[in-house]
Motif scaffolding. Structure first.
Motif, PDB file in Angstrom:
ATOM      1  N   VAL A 117      -5.162 -20.148 -26.653  1.00 32.48           N
ATOM      2  CA  VAL A 117      -4.588 -20.758 -27.783  1.00 32.48           C
ATOM      3  C   VAL A 117      -4.206 -19.880 -28.851  1.00 32.48           C
ATOM      4  O   VAL A 117      -5.293 -18.934 -29.258  1.00 32.48           O
ATOM      5  N   PRO A 118      -3.107 -19.810 -28.992  1.00 33.92           N
ATOM      6  CA  PRO A 118      -2.435 -18.873 -30.225  1.00 33.92           C
ATOM      7  C   PRO A 118      -3.272 -18.960 -31.340  1.00 33.92           C
ATOM      8  O   PRO A 118      -3.686 -20.223 -31.749  1.00 33.92           O
ATOM      9  N   SER A 159      -9.280 -25.689 -30.455  1.00 38.55           N
ATOM     10  CA  SER A 159     -10.088 -24.415 -30.288  1.00 38.55           C
ATOM     11  C   SER A 159      -9.897 -24.142 -28.682  1.00 38.55           C
ATOM     12  O   SER A 159      -9.565 -24.745 -28.010  1.00 38.55           O
ATOM     13  N   ARG A 160     -10.855 -23.118 -28.375  1.00 38.68           N
ATOM     14  CA  ARG A 160     -10.633 -22.683 -26.925  1.00 38.68           C
ATOM     15  C   ARG A 160     -11.657 -23.509 -26.307  1.00 38.68           C
ATOM     16  O   ARG A 160     -11.352 -23.629 -24.864  1.00 38.68           O
ATOM     17  N   ILE A 161     -12.621 -23.954 -26.874  1.00 42.16           N
ATOM     18  CA  ILE A 161     -13.798 -24.878 -26.245  1.00 42.16           C
ATOM     19  C   ILE A 161     -13.282 -26.211 -26.768  1.00 42.16           C
ATOM     20  O   ILE A 161     -13.652 -26.399 -27.587  1.00 42.16           O
ATOM     21  N   GLY A 162     -13.533 -27.209 -25.736  1.00 37.78           N
ATOM     22  CA  GLY A 162     -13.161 -28.529 -26.058  1.00 37.78           C
ATOM     23  C   GLY A 162     -13.153 -29.283 -24.937  1.00 37.78           C
ATOM     24  O   GLY A 162     -13.632 -28.849 -23.707  1.00 37.78           O
ATOM     25  N   LEU A 175      -3.143 -32.666 -26.639  1.00 41.34           N
ATOM     26  CA  LEU A 175      -2.391 -32.430 -25.449  1.00 41.34           C
ATOM     27  C   LEU A 175      -1.128 -31.793 -25.359  1.00 41.34           C
ATOM     28  O   LEU A 175      -0.735 -30.923 -24.828  1.00 41.34           O
ATOM     29  N   HIS A 176      -0.255 -32.442 -26.338  1.00 43.55           N
ATOM     30  CA  HIS A 176       1.122 -31.929 -26.558  1.00 43.55           C
ATOM     31  C   HIS A 176       1.311 -30.474 -27.301  1.00 43.55           C
ATOM     32  O   HIS A 176       1.964 -29.730 -26.725  1.00 43.55           O
ATOM     33  N   LEU A 177       0.106 -29.960 -27.907  1.00 38.59           N
ATOM     34  CA  LEU A 177       0.178 -28.812 -28.423  1.00 38.59           C
ATOM     35  C   LEU A 177      -0.287 -27.662 -27.270  1.00 38.59           C
ATOM     36  O   LEU A 177       0.287 -26.530 -27.242  1.00 38.59           O
ATOM     37  N   THR A 227       3.820 -23.768 -21.817  1.00 34.65           N
ATOM     38  CA  THR A 227       5.123 -23.957 -21.457  1.00 34.65           C
ATOM     39  C   THR A 227       5.809 -22.634 -22.113  1.00 34.65           C
ATOM     40  O   THR A 227       6.602 -21.951 -21.401  1.00 34.65           O
ATOM     41  N   PHE A 228       5.545 -22.478 -23.405  1.00 32.87           N
ATOM     42  CA  PHE A 228       5.712 -21.252 -23.975  1.00 32.87           C
ATOM     43  C   PHE A 228       5.527 -19.681 -23.142  1.00 32.87           C
ATOM     44  O   PHE A 228       6.358 -19.014 -22.767  1.00 32.87           O
ATOM     45  N   PHE A 229       4.343 -19.703 -22.778  1.00 33.04           N
ATOM     46  CA  PHE A 229       3.817 -18.566 -22.020  1.00 33.04           C
ATOM     47  C   PHE A 229       4.600 -18.469 -20.674  1.00 33.04           C
ATOM     48  O   PHE A 229       4.944 -17.526 -20.377  1.00 33.04           O
ATOM     49  N   ALA A 230       4.809 -19.619 -20.049  1.00 32.25           N
ATOM     50  CA  ALA A 230       5.363 -19.564 -18.856  1.00 32.25           C
ATOM     51  C   ALA A 230       6.701 -19.148 -18.951  1.00 32.25           C
ATOM     52  O   ALA A 230       7.197 -18.077 -18.054  1.00 32.25           O
TER      53      ALA A 230
END
Length: 208
Positions: A98-99, A107-110, A159-161, A167-170
């Motif tokens: 997560v940026p 968060s990274r964990i969820g 989910l959208h975020l 998608t950005f990273f891809a």
């Protein structure tokens, strides 16, 4: 709810893209969580992670989930053709990438942890095979599987975020590879796995 039928074809830990190679357009329509995800941290992890600026956990036993090419309904579940995806024991994961700007919201964990671990593995699984190279279609397939898995976990607006981030990273990776700017990556399996734990008999327990 009936127990899902045994998958007709197992997507092996060594080659999770076997079915993708047969059909690059294979859809991912459903996902099923069937197993507890067990993670461990070694005693030296805090010091190691402080040096690398990463927080990594280790998958403590093979983690298996199921995915399907069709959306499954309760009355059709017994007839559903499920495929396995297996994250091998010993695999390192840092959860969701997560940026920083979004970490106050996501968060990274969820509830997306399991989906993130599977996605991490699918994004890495080709790297220790000298005959494989980065592939955009394969990366987007892994992204789609993660989205379906998160939706199955009941994740809604966040989910959208997360979807926007992966998608950005891809596409960022696509640009890097197109123009020869992709960073070097390791082919050494020890950079992706705790080999001692990977080779250990699961009955012996995790790291002491």
């Amino acid at each position: 709810m009936p127990v899902p039928a045994e998958p007709e074809r197992e997507t092996s830990a060594d080659n999770p893209y076997e079915i993708f190679k047969e059909n690059p357009n294979v859809p991912v329509k459903d996902f099923k969580y069937i197993q507890d995800l067990l993670l461990v941290r070694r005693a030296e992890a805090p010091t190691r992670d402080a040096m690398s600026n990463k927080v990594r956990f280790i998958v403590d036993r093979d983690y298996t989930a199921l995915w399907s090419e069709e959306e499954v309904t309760d009355h059709a579940e017994e007839q559903t053709r499920w495929h396995k995806v297996v994250v091998p024991r010993g695999y390192y994961t840092d959860f969701a990438s997560v940026p920083k700007i979004f970490r106050g919201i996501v968060s990274r964990i969820g509830p997306w942890v399991e989906a993130s671990v599977v996605h991490d593995y699918l994004c890495d699984a080709w790297k220790w095979d000298d005959n494989e190279e980065w592939d955009f279609a394969r990366r987007r397939w892994a992204d789609r599987l993660m989205v379906v898995a998160m939706r199955k976990a009941g994740i809604r607006w966040r989910l959208h975020l997360i979807c926007a981030a992966i998608t950005f990273f891809a596409y960022y990776q696509l640009l890097q590879n197109t123009f020869g700017l992709a960073p070097q990556f390791s082919r050494d399996k020890s950079d992706y796995f705790d080999l001692e734990l990977m080779d250990q008999d699961p009955r012996e327990g995790g790291p002491s």
